[in-house]
Design an enzyme around this catalytic site. Structure first.
Site, PDB file in Angstrom:
ATOM      1  N   GLY A   1      19.878 -11.754  38.888  1.00 20.45           N
ATOM      2  CA  GLY A   1      20.015 -11.549  37.449  1.00 20.45           C
ATOM      3  C   GLY A   1      19.135 -10.461  36.856  1.00 20.45           C
TER       4      GLY A   1
ATOM      5  CG  MET B   1      27.916 -11.759  44.230  1.00 22.20           C
ATOM      6  SD  MET B   1      28.290 -10.003  44.165  1.00 22.20           S
ATOM      7  CE  MET B   1      28.484  -9.680  45.918  1.00 22.20           C
ATOM      8  NE  ARG B   2      33.806 -17.765  44.424  1.00 24.70           N
ATOM      9  CZ  ARG B   2      34.094 -18.104  45.683  1.00 24.70           C
ATOM     10  NH1 ARG B   2      33.275 -17.792  46.660  1.00 24.70           N
ATOM     11  NH2 ARG B   2      35.205 -18.747  45.953  1.00 24.70           N
ATOM     12  CB  ILE B   3      37.918 -12.441  44.300  1.00 23.19           C
ATOM     13  CG1 ILE B   3      37.213 -11.397  45.167  1.00 23.19           C
ATOM     14  CG2 ILE B   3      39.305 -11.977  43.898  1.00 23.19           C
ATOM     15  CD1 ILE B   3      37.871 -11.149  46.499  1.00 23.19           C
TER      16      ILE B   3
ATOM     17  CG  ASN C   1      32.070  -6.093  37.908  1.00 23.29           C
ATOM     18  OD1 ASN C   1      31.093  -6.829  37.989  1.00 23.29           O
ATOM     19  ND2 ASN C   1      32.598  -5.516  38.971  1.00 23.29           N
TER      20      ASN C   1
ATOM     21  CG  HIS D   1      31.378  -1.740  42.332  1.00 20.48           C
ATOM     22  ND1 HIS D   1      31.420  -2.848  43.152  1.00 20.48           N
ATOM     23  CD2 HIS D   1      31.553  -0.663  43.135  1.00 20.48           C
ATOM     24  CE1 HIS D   1      31.623  -2.447  44.399  1.00 20.48           C
ATOM     25  NE2 HIS D   1      31.712  -1.137  44.417  1.00 20.48           N
TER      26      HIS D   1
ATOM     27  CB  THR E   1      42.311  -4.326  35.563  1.00 20.74           C
ATOM     28  OG1 THR E   1      41.909  -3.574  36.704  1.00 20.74           O
ATOM     29  CG2 THR E   1      42.075  -3.535  34.284  1.00 20.74           C
TER      30      THR E   1
ATOM     31  CG  LEU F   1      37.567  -6.272  44.470  1.00 22.43           C
ATOM     32  CD1 LEU F   1      36.924  -7.429  43.721  1.00 22.43           C
ATOM     33  CD2 LEU F   1      37.514  -6.486  45.966  1.00 22.43           C
TER      34      LEU F   1
ATOM     35  CD  GLU G   1      23.197  -1.995  39.711  1.00 22.84           C
ATOM     36  OE1 GLU G   1      23.324  -3.154  39.275  1.00 22.84           O
ATOM     37  OE2 GLU G   1      23.323  -1.710  40.918  1.00 22.84           O
TER      38      GLU G   1
END
Ligand code: GRF
Length: 219
Positions: free
Chosen positions: A16, A94-96, A111, A113, A145, A148, A178
């Site tokens: 986090g 970390m989940r699709i 998100n 990345h 969207t 992925l 980030e």
């Protein structure tokens, strides 16, 4: 233009540090948001402590307790919507996600990345950039969207890959950026300046370039 702070739900799975950057920006008065809830799919992670220390409500929805992605996402939606968020911020989550979940929050979910998308969707981005011998690497904040790591970029920060870089050193250089660009993107959204329009991001009424607004941190 939002008159009162928008309500944000932050989704995490781990340490986090991006959540912390948002909390810090909010506490400095630089982010007109209320972080309404922090949701983690993993119990006991450091990000939950960060939220609690800042007085932010937390929810743990452990994906291992569900027998399908659909059931997990449904439980997440129910938990999240109790807090009536205007924006969902995936910060190391970390989940699709299922199409149903993504569709429910289209245009109000972002998100982060750790690559210069469209390069290196998926995992191990720093290692892959090093192995490819790239001169530059970086990080992208994008609208989510169904594809992925494929949604329209909002902002990218580019960093140099240095001779003798290790995966850890490169990751640290990227992480520093980030913590700059995520609060920036959230601020734009909170100020009513940023929208998803079709498959592009729009800032101050102008379509952003396909890679989003570029911040060059190579100098
Ligand atoms: C970051 O590298 C982010 O880009 C990726 O997961 C990591 C999360 O870090 N999606 P943290 O939990 O915010 O410290």
């Amino acid at each position: 233009m939002a008159d009162s702070p928008i309500r944000v739900a932050v989704l995490i799975s781990g340490s986090g540090t991006n959540l912390q950057a948002l909390i810090d920006a909010q506490q400095r008065g630089e982010l007109p948001v209320t972080i309404a809830v922090v949701v983690s799919n993993r119990p006991g992670v450091l990000g939950l402590n960060r939220a609690q220390n800042a007085g932010i409500p937390t929810q743990v929805i452990d994906h291992r307790e569900f027998n399908s992605r659909t059931a997990f996402d449904k439980a997440m939606m129910i938990a999240i919507d109790q807090y009536q968020p205007d924006l969902l911020v995936l910060a190391g989550f970390m989940r699709i996600l299922t199409p149903e979940f993504v569709g429910h929050y289209t245009g109000r979910m972002m998100n982060i990345h750790p690559s210069l998308l469209p390069n290196y969707p998926g995992l191990h981005t720093h290692r892959r950039a090093l192995e490819a011998g790239d001169a530059y690497h970086g990080v992208t904040v994008h609208f989510v969207t169904e594809q992925l790591d494929g949604g329209p970029p909002i902002v990218q920060a580019r960093v140099p890959v240095l001779p003798d870089d290790t995966e850890e050193a490169l990751a640290e250089r990227v992480l520093e950026q980030e913590h700059v660009i995520y609060p920036l993107a959230v601020r734009w959204f909170a100020e009513g300046r940023l929208h998803l329009e079709g498959d592009r991001s729009k800032l101050d009424g102008e379509l952003l370039p396909p890679q989003g607004h570029l911040i060059d941190a190579t100098g």
